[in-house]
Design a protein around this motif. Structure first.
Motif, PDB file in Angstrom:
ATOM      1  N   ARG A   1       7.525   1.909  -3.397  1.00 48.03           N
ATOM      2  CA  ARG A   1       6.641   0.770  -3.143  1.00 48.03           C
ATOM      3  C   ARG A   1       6.520  -0.179  -4.335  1.00 48.03           C
ATOM      4  O   ARG A   1       6.048  -1.309  -4.182  1.00 48.03           O
ATOM      5  CB  ARG A   1       5.239   1.275  -2.789  1.00 48.03           C
ATOM      6  CG  ARG A   1       5.162   2.077  -1.507  1.00 48.03           C
ATOM      7  CD  ARG A   1       3.835   2.827  -1.405  1.00 48.03           C
ATOM      8  NE  ARG A   1       3.780   3.676  -0.228  1.00 48.03           N
ATOM      9  CZ  ARG A   1       3.227   3.324   0.930  1.00 48.03           C
ATOM     10  NH1 ARG A   1       2.665   2.133   1.058  1.00 48.03           N
ATOM     11  NH2 ARG A   1       3.231   4.147   1.958  1.00 48.03           N
TER      12      ARG A   1
ATOM     13  N   GLY B   1       9.680  -1.950   1.280  1.00 49.64           N
ATOM     14  CA  GLY B   1       9.513  -3.232   1.957  1.00 49.64           C
ATOM     15  C   GLY B   1      10.822  -3.769   2.503  1.00 49.64           C
ATOM     16  O   GLY B   1      10.857  -4.381   3.581  1.00 49.64           O
TER      17      GLY B   1
ATOM     18  N   PHE C   1       6.272  -5.196   2.903  1.00 55.45           N
ATOM     19  CA  PHE C   1       5.634  -4.093   2.184  1.00 55.45           C
ATOM     20  C   PHE C   1       5.045  -3.114   3.186  1.00 55.45           C
ATOM     21  O   PHE C   1       4.679  -3.486   4.306  1.00 55.45           O
ATOM     22  CB  PHE C   1       4.537  -4.603   1.234  1.00 55.45           C
ATOM     23  CG  PHE C   1       3.380  -5.272   1.930  1.00 55.45           C
ATOM     24  CD1 PHE C   1       2.255  -4.546   2.289  1.00 55.45           C
ATOM     25  CD2 PHE C   1       3.419  -6.626   2.226  1.00 55.45           C
ATOM     26  CE1 PHE C   1       1.183  -5.161   2.937  1.00 55.45           C
ATOM     27  CE2 PHE C   1       2.358  -7.253   2.867  1.00 55.45           C
ATOM     28  CZ  PHE C   1       1.237  -6.518   3.225  1.00 55.45           C
TER      29      PHE C   1
END
Length: 216
Positions: A35, A47, A89
């Motif tokens: 992340r 993402g 995301f």
């Protein structure tokens, strides 16, 4: 198999290879590492996968009159209207397993479209401008393959920045074994420093010297 089917099989094979390479870039990383943003615009590994899933579900679904049966699992128009980066995301409620599983299921959904239709089958991309929003499956295969390949390249760089891991695919690193990488990087750094020190006038003179002589 005719030429059209051969072309479709080739495009599908390259798409699947790129999909698999993209997911491989997540293997062995923690949730945080997947992340973590790596660029000023927030590019991150998980993402990228979420974005590619949303790309495929739209271009191989709605474009050809097929609805994804679980609309709550992908980014909705309402979410996009509130946050144009919503597909870039994973939310706090979404785990990496959720995102990967979603992409795997969207692969199967997209492949059903690819397998069922001929390359010249027409569809409509609702959010493209009128006059160019009528497309063919052939166009969409190339469009999606280009998009996923581009983002797989982003993932290559992010993964190398994260833990130094590199490679084209799980079974083919496509990297030479006999390179002293720190020395190579330092060589490139010194070349960059030297180029920065070169004045515009010196650079022009250097280019002039390298020009081939005109024949009389």
């Amino acid at each position: 198999m005719n030429a059209s089917n051969d072309a479709k099989a080739d495009l599908k094979r390259y798409l699947q290879s790129t999909r698999s390479a993209l997911l491989w870039k997540l293997e062995g990383l923690s949730e945080r590492q997947m992340r973590e943003p790596h660029t000023p615009t927030g590019m991150n590994l998980l993402g990228i996968v979420k974005h590619c899933a949303n790309v495929e579900v739209g271009y191989f679904g709605e474009t050809f009159g097929r609805e994804w049966p679980h609309p709550e699992q992908v980014v909705t128009e309402a979410q996009w209207s509130q946050d144009t980066q919503a597909d870039w995301f994973a939310t706090a409620a979404e785990s990496s397993e959720d995102i990967v599983d979603l992409y795997l299921r969207i692969w199967a959904f997209a492949d059903e479209t690819i397998d069922a239709l001929p390359l010249d089958a027409e569809g409509t991309v609702a959010h493209w401008p009128e006059g160019r929003n009528t497309v063919t499956l052939h166009q969409m295969l190339i469009h999606v393959l280009t998009d996923v390949t581009r983002h797989a390249g982003h993932a290559d760089i992010i993964r190398e920045q994260t833990d130094g891991d590199t490679g084209l695919s799980q079974n083919n690193t496509n990297m030479p074994d006999d390179v002293d990488w720190p020395a190579y990087v330092e060589k490139l750094r010194q070349l960059a420093i030297a180029s920065d020190a070169q004045t515009p006038a010196a650079a022009a003179d250097d280019r002039a010297r390298k020009q081939p002589l005109r024949q009389q």
